[in-house]
Design a protein around this motif. Structure first.
Motif, short mmCIF file in Angstrom:
data_model
loop_
_atom_site.label_atom_id
_atom_site.label_comp_id
_atom_site.label_asym_id
_atom_site.label_seq_id
_atom_site.Cartn_x
_atom_site.Cartn_y
_atom_site.Cartn_z
N LEU A 58 0.82 -1.25 -0.06
CA LEU A 58 -0.07 0.08 0.08
C LEU A 58 0.79 1.31 -0.18
O LEU A 58 0.68 2.19 -0.77
N VAL A 59 1.85 1.26 0.79
CA VAL A 59 2.95 2.21 0.69
C VAL A 59 3.36 2.53 -0.52
O VAL A 59 3.68 3.67 -1.04
N ILE A 60 3.89 1.60 -0.97
CA ILE A 60 4.46 1.55 -2.52
C ILE A 60 3.58 2.10 -3.60
O ILE A 60 4.04 2.91 -4.49
N ALA A 61 2.38 1.43 -3.52
CA ALA A 61 1.29 2.07 -4.47
C ALA A 61 0.84 3.61 -4.33
O ALA A 61 0.62 4.01 -5.30
N VAL A 62 1.19 4.08 -3.34
CA VAL A 62 0.89 5.36 -3.14
C VAL A 62 2.12 6.56 -3.16
O VAL A 62 1.97 7.36 -3.80
N VAL A 63 3.36 5.93 -2.72
CA VAL A 63 4.57 6.76 -2.94
C VAL A 63 4.82 6.52 -4.37
O VAL A 63 5.65 7.79 -4.72
N VAL A 64 5.15 5.69 -4.87
CA VAL A 64 5.72 5.56 -6.24
C VAL A 64 5.17 6.64 -7.14
O VAL A 64 5.59 7.56 -7.73
N GLN A 124 7.73 -2.42 -10.96
CA GLN A 124 7.28 -2.64 -9.47
C GLN A 124 6.08 -1.92 -8.93
O GLN A 124 5.26 -2.56 -8.23
N TRP A 125 5.63 -0.78 -9.56
CA TRP A 125 4.23 -0.45 -9.07
C TRP A 125 3.13 -1.03 -9.50
O TRP A 125 2.23 -1.48 -8.85
#
Length: 118
Positions: A17-23, A75-76
Protein backbone atom coordinates in the motif's frame (compact mmCIF):
# COMPACT_ATOMS: atom_id res chain seq x y z
CA UNK A 1 -1.11 -22.00 10.72
CA UNK A 2 -3.62 -19.30 9.84
CA UNK A 3 -2.41 -16.76 12.43
CA UNK A 4 1.14 -16.23 11.13
CA UNK A 5 -0.09 -16.22 7.54
CA UNK A 6 -2.65 -13.50 8.32
CA UNK A 7 0.03 -11.45 10.06
CA UNK A 8 2.41 -11.78 7.10
CA UNK A 9 -0.41 -10.87 4.71
CA UNK A 10 -1.19 -7.77 6.79
CA UNK A 11 2.47 -6.69 6.80
CA UNK A 12 2.77 -7.26 3.05
CA UNK A 13 -0.47 -5.40 2.46
CA UNK A 14 0.80 -2.35 4.35
CA UNK A 15 4.12 -2.49 2.49
CA UNK A 16 2.50 -2.72 -0.94
CA UNK A 17 0.00 0.00 0.00
CA UNK A 18 2.84 2.39 0.80
CA UNK A 19 4.53 1.54 -2.50
CA UNK A 20 1.27 1.97 -4.42
CA UNK A 21 0.90 5.50 -3.01
CA UNK A 22 4.50 6.76 -2.82
CA UNK A 23 5.71 5.69 -6.28
CA UNK A 24 3.25 7.69 -8.40
CA UNK A 25 3.05 10.62 -5.96
CA UNK A 26 6.69 11.21 -4.99
CA UNK A 27 9.16 8.88 -6.68
CA UNK A 28 7.86 9.51 -10.18
CA UNK A 29 8.79 13.20 -9.83
CA UNK A 30 12.37 12.09 -10.45
CA UNK A 31 11.71 11.21 -14.08
CA UNK A 32 8.47 12.92 -15.11
CA UNK A 33 7.92 16.64 -15.82
CA UNK A 34 7.43 18.88 -12.80
CA UNK A 35 4.27 20.50 -14.16
CA UNK A 36 2.43 17.18 -13.84
CA UNK A 37 2.34 17.58 -10.05
CA UNK A 38 0.60 20.04 -7.76
CA UNK A 39 2.83 22.42 -5.81
CA UNK A 40 2.02 20.62 -2.55
CA UNK A 41 3.66 17.41 -3.79
CA UNK A 42 6.64 19.23 -5.31
CA UNK A 43 7.20 21.08 -2.04
CA UNK A 44 6.88 17.83 -0.08
CA UNK A 45 9.62 16.28 -2.17
CA UNK A 46 11.83 19.38 -1.78
CA UNK A 47 11.30 19.28 1.99
CA UNK A 48 12.22 15.59 2.11
CA UNK A 49 15.36 16.18 0.05
CA UNK A 50 16.64 19.01 2.23
CA UNK A 51 15.52 17.54 5.56
CA UNK A 52 17.12 14.14 5.02
CA UNK A 53 19.95 15.14 2.66
CA UNK A 54 18.99 12.58 0.04
CA UNK A 55 21.58 13.31 -2.64
CA UNK A 56 20.11 10.77 -5.07
CA UNK A 57 16.78 12.60 -5.14
CA UNK A 58 18.52 15.99 -5.31
CA UNK A 59 21.14 15.21 -7.96
CA UNK A 60 19.20 12.62 -10.01
CA UNK A 61 22.13 10.57 -11.34
CA UNK A 62 21.33 8.56 -14.46
CA UNK A 63 21.37 5.17 -12.74
CA UNK A 64 18.90 6.45 -10.14
CA UNK A 65 16.52 7.76 -12.78
CA UNK A 66 16.70 4.33 -14.42
CA UNK A 67 15.93 2.69 -11.10
CA UNK A 68 12.90 4.97 -10.64
CA UNK A 69 11.69 4.01 -14.14
CA UNK A 70 11.99 0.35 -13.11
CA UNK A 71 10.00 1.14 -10.00
CA UNK A 72 7.35 3.05 -11.94
CA UNK A 73 6.90 0.66 -14.87
CA UNK A 74 7.48 -2.73 -13.22
CA UNK A 75 7.30 -2.61 -9.42
CA UNK A 76 4.34 -0.26 -9.09
CA UNK A 77 2.00 -2.47 -11.19
CA UNK A 78 3.24 -5.48 -9.20
CA UNK A 79 2.34 -3.73 -5.96
CA UNK A 80 -1.18 -3.04 -7.26
CA UNK A 81 -1.51 -6.70 -8.27
CA UNK A 82 -0.22 -7.82 -4.87
CA UNK A 83 -2.76 -5.62 -3.09
CA UNK A 84 -5.55 -7.19 -5.11
CA UNK A 85 -4.13 -10.68 -4.59
CA UNK A 86 -3.93 -10.26 -0.81
CA UNK A 87 -7.45 -8.83 -0.56
CA UNK A 88 -8.93 -11.51 -2.81
CA UNK A 89 -6.96 -14.35 -1.22
CA UNK A 90 -5.30 -15.36 -4.48
CA UNK A 91 -2.53 -17.96 -4.36
CA UNK A 92 -0.48 -16.22 -7.06
CA UNK A 93 0.33 -13.33 -4.69
CA UNK A 94 3.39 -15.36 -3.60
CA UNK A 95 4.73 -15.26 -7.14
CA UNK A 96 4.06 -11.53 -7.47
CA UNK A 97 5.82 -10.88 -4.17
CA UNK A 98 8.80 -12.95 -5.30
CA UNK A 99 8.99 -11.01 -8.56
CA UNK A 100 8.84 -7.72 -6.66
CA UNK A 101 11.51 -8.81 -4.20
CA UNK A 102 13.84 -10.06 -6.92
CA UNK A 103 13.59 -6.83 -8.88
CA UNK A 104 14.22 -4.81 -5.72
CA UNK A 105 17.29 -6.85 -4.84
CA UNK A 106 18.87 -6.49 -8.27
CA UNK A 107 17.91 -2.83 -8.56
CA UNK A 108 19.45 -2.15 -5.16
CA UNK A 109 22.67 -3.91 -6.11
CA UNK A 110 22.78 -1.95 -9.35
CA UNK A 111 22.35 1.37 -7.57
CA UNK A 112 24.98 0.53 -4.91
CA UNK A 113 27.45 -0.46 -7.61
CA UNK A 114 27.11 2.83 -9.51
CA UNK A 115 26.83 5.14 -6.49
CA UNK A 116 30.16 6.56 -5.37
CA UNK A 117 28.88 8.35 -2.26
CA UNK A 118 28.58 6.82 1.17
Amino acid sequence: MGGPTKLIDAILFLFFLVIAVVVPVLDSQTCLPRDMYPDVLVNLKKWYTTEYGDYLVAEKPHFFVGFVWLELLFQWPLSIAALYGILAGKTWVKTVSLMYGSSTQWGGRYSMFFSNKS
